[in-house]
Design a protein around this motif. Structure first.
Motif, PDB file in Angstrom:
ATOM      1  N   MET A  81       0.826  -1.193   0.000  1.00 44.99           N
ATOM      2  CA  MET A  81       0.000   0.000   0.000  1.00 44.99           C
ATOM      3  C   MET A  81       0.866   1.252   0.000  1.00 44.99           C
ATOM      4  O   MET A  81       0.604   2.197  -0.739  1.00 44.99           O
ATOM      5  N   LYS A  82       1.939   1.263   0.803  1.00 39.73           N
ATOM      6  CA  LYS A  82       2.789   2.448   0.897  1.00 39.73           C
ATOM      7  C   LYS A  82       3.544   2.703  -0.396  1.00 39.73           C
ATOM      8  O   LYS A  82       3.692   3.844  -0.797  1.00 39.73           O
ATOM      9  N   LYS A  83       4.009   1.639  -1.066  1.00 43.33           N
ATOM     10  CA  LYS A  83       4.730   1.865  -2.322  1.00 43.33           C
ATOM     11  C   LYS A  83       3.782   2.438  -3.368  1.00 43.33           C
ATOM     12  O   LYS A  83       4.142   3.330  -4.122  1.00 43.33           O
ATOM     13  N   ASP A  84       2.543   1.962  -3.402  1.00 45.52           N
ATOM     14  CA  ASP A  84       1.543   2.516  -4.320  1.00 45.52           C
ATOM     15  C   ASP A  84       1.210   3.964  -3.949  1.00 45.52           C
ATOM     16  O   ASP A  84       0.962   4.794  -4.820  1.00 45.52           O
ATOM     17  N   LEU A  85       1.233   4.244  -2.673  1.00 44.15           N
ATOM     18  CA  LEU A  85       0.919   5.593  -2.190  1.00 44.15           C
ATOM     19  C   LEU A  85       1.950   6.607  -2.672  1.00 44.15           C
ATOM     20  O   LEU A  85       1.592   7.725  -3.068  1.00 44.15           O
ATOM     21  N   ILE A  86       3.224   6.240  -2.672  1.00 41.96           N
ATOM     22  CA  ILE A  86       4.279   7.166  -3.114  1.00 41.96           C
ATOM     23  C   ILE A  86       4.012   7.602  -4.555  1.00 41.96           C
ATOM     24  O   ILE A  86       4.023   8.800  -4.860  1.00 41.96           O
TER      25      ILE A  86
END
Length: 93
Positions: free
Chosen positions: A19-24
């Motif tokens: 989720m965090k990598k997609d968020l960046i």
């Protein structure tokens, strides 16, 4: 039962990384920035690091996510980081 809970927690943490990598990438695109612009304004060393974060080659920890959001906000962008944790359906902020 405890081993099952640990497996579930590891699964959740792995999904949080995705989720965090997609968020960046989503943040960068929403702000209309190149990877180089995002790196400079978010306090990241290089566009290569941004590329690594977006592809998942580099992990995005909460400390780094907080740094990115803080730097973008300091540069005048309307960004914030809100974390909600739930345990047994009880929410903690």
């Amino acid at each position: 039962k405890r081993k099952r809970k640990l497996r579930e927690l590891k699964f959740l943490l792995n999904n949080t990384h995705n989720m965090k990598k997609d968020l960046i990438k989503s943040m960068r695109l929403e702000l209309g920035m190149t990877q180089a612009e995002f790196a400079r304004l978010a306090g990241i060393n290089s566009f290569q690091q941004v590329s690594g974060l977006e592809s998942g080659r580099r992990k995005v920890g909460f400390g780094l996510l907080n740094k990115i959001v803080s730097n973008l906000a300091a540069n005048g962008y309307l960004v914030s980081l809100d974390i909600i944790v739930s345990v047994n359906n009880k929410r903690f902020k």
